[in-house]
Design an enzyme around this catalytic site. Structure first.
Site, PDB file in Angstrom:
ATOM      1  CD  GLN A 161      46.527  36.220  67.322  1.00 13.25           C
ATOM      2  OE1 GLN A 161      47.062  36.011  68.548  1.00 13.25           O
ATOM      3  NE2 GLN A 161      45.599  36.853  66.858  1.00 13.25           N
ATOM      4  CG  ASP A 197      48.444  37.624  59.700  1.00 16.79           C
ATOM      5  OD1 ASP A 197      49.026  38.519  60.490  1.00 16.79           O
ATOM      6  OD2 ASP A 197      47.506  37.055  59.762  1.00 16.79           O
ATOM      7  CG  HIS A 227      42.620  36.038  60.691  1.00 14.11           C
ATOM      8  ND1 HIS A 227      41.993  37.200  59.908  1.00 14.11           N
ATOM      9  CD2 HIS A 227      42.127  36.064  61.940  1.00 14.11           C
ATOM     10  CE1 HIS A 227      41.221  37.696  60.498  1.00 14.11           C
ATOM     11  NE2 HIS A 227      41.183  37.362  61.828  1.00 14.11           N
ATOM     12  CB  CYS A 283      38.550  35.297  61.287  1.00 17.04           C
ATOM     13  SG  CYS A 283      37.509  36.487  61.969  1.00 17.04           S
ATOM     14  CE  LYS A 320      44.823  40.292  66.128  1.00 20.16           C
ATOM     15  NZ  LYS A 320      43.677  39.706  66.854  1.00 20.16           N
TER      16      LYS A 320
END
Length: 407
Positions: A206, A203, A125, A366, A229
């Site tokens: 998700q 990261d 991302h 993104c 999220k």
């Protein structure tokens, strides 16, 4: 939940958004990879906080501020437990994006020098690309691209091992791709990086809603995620960092609360995590994130994952034979299905789905470098959450078929 089947009705009873209409249809929300809908426990937490007596945290000596400070720090403890971390290793941020910028501008600025290398995968991302490009420009370091297989949309682990060298200082990688749902082999990635003394920044935006996270078990140096999220509000996020790294990192933002003593001769900063949390924090967001985690932890997450995987399989079976439709980097058991239709613009499909009450994401997500690798201008992404149903997936399949026929 302990029932033998996933109790979807019990889950859905927590979500007021299910009563929403769009274009005269009951809403089928299939964009949870962008942001999740919020359960009533989270909504009530925010409403109760702001409708009651509020006060700032870590300031003052009266009872109300003391009570709210205790709740605020209990929320930090809950997040720490969720990640398998120590309390003092949890930093409140506005989201994963701010957390990644904090790491780049504090750890990166302090440690990087000309010639050093920052390795970034092609599936990242933008939030895990741009901050590293900025800090590379500021320090003279170099961004190194880590390639993926464009067919399977998985990381090229041979290339990774070949790219690692004594100049590599940071590896930035997602736990799960926001486009294809690819689950990356973090343990192997981190273990190999540590052989070279390389710090790994993960990261997890998700992943936190789909995978059990234990930062100690995977030996992550940094791990970040956004609350929105994970069924929590926007504007609250988390940065986990190893204590040894946080202790030597300088503050990024300056202001109140993050200091021990300020004078015109200089400032003595507080210890971590306070030194990274300048100003009044998002107290309501932190408390609501705790509520989201407590609600989420009350579910049978194994069955929830199986439920999502079943819906993904249903969707794949329903659309895979549509003429000219190409599913991108199919990851069985993931929460997403991304696809293109030859000769049709992705946004046209999304608009036609919206007219039928189906909310999906179209665009480049993104993730421009990933789109370049795949040789496409964008795609449609259907992302599934635990509150979705088989009937909703069937409606989505019918809508996609209808859209493709029209276009």
């Amino acid at each position: 939940m302990t029932s033998q089947t996933f109790n979807i009705d019990a889950v859905r009873s927590n979500f007021p958004f299910l009563n929403h209409l769009i274009n005269g249809h009951s809403l089928v929300y299939l964009d949870s990879a962008a942001t999740t809908q919020k359960p009533i426990q989270v909504i009530d937490c925010i409403n109760t906080f702001y409708s009651g007596a509020i006060a700032n945290v870590h300031r003052g000596s009266y009872s109300l501020t003391g009570s709210i400070t205790n709740r605020f720090e209990t929320a930090r403890k809950t997040v720490a437990g969720f990640l398998g971390a120590d309390n003092d290793c949890i930093i409140w941020t506005r989201g994963a994006t701010e957390a990644l910028n904090l790491i780049a501008q504090s750890y990166g600025r302090q440690t990087l020098k000309p010639g050093d290398e920052i390795m970034i995968s092609e599936m990242e991302h933008h939030a895990n690309i741009v901050p590293w490009q900025l800090i590379a420009e500021q320090t003279g370091a170099k961004v190194v691209k880590w390639s993926i297989d464009p067919i399977s949309c998985t990381l090229d682990m041979i290339a990774y091992k070949n790219l690692l060298n004594d100049k590599t200082k940071i590896v930035a990688v997602s736990h799960i791709s926001n486009v294809t749902g690819t689950l990356n082999p973090l343990k192997d990635i981190i273990k190999k990086a540590h052989e070279y003394g390389v710090v790994v920044v993960v990261d997890g935006a998700q992943a936190v809603v789909h995978e059990p996270i234990d930062v100690n078990a995977i030996d992550a140096d940094f791990y970040v995620f956004s609350g929105h999220k994970l069924f929590a509000p926007s504007g609250i996020g988390v940065l986990y960092g190893k204590a040894a790294l946080l202790d030597v990192m300088p503050p990024w933002h300056g202001g109140g609360k993050m200091v021990e003593k300020v004078s015109f001769e200089g400032t003595l900063f507080a210890d971590s995590p306070a030194k990274f949390e300048a100003g009044t924090p998002n107290v309501a967001g932190a408390l609501a994130l705790e509520k989201a985690i407590l609600w989420f932890n009350s579910l049978d997450k194994k069955k929830a994952k199986q439920h999502i995987a079943s819906l993904q399989s249903q969707l794949i079976l329903g659309i895979r034979d549509i003429d000219d439709l190409n599913i991108i980097g199919l990851q069985q058991g993931a929460n997403v299905v991304a696809f293109t239709v030859e000769g049709v613009h992705h946004s046209d499909i999304a608009i036609l789905l919206d007219q039928q009450g189906i909310a999906v994401r179209s665009g480049r997500h993104c993730a421009h470098p990933l789109m370049d690798v795949l040789g496409i201008k964008g795609c449609v992404r259907v992302s599934i959450a635990l509150y979705n149903t088989s009937d909703e997936i069937e409606r989505c399949i019918t809508a996609i078929q209808k859209a493709c026929n029209l276009l």
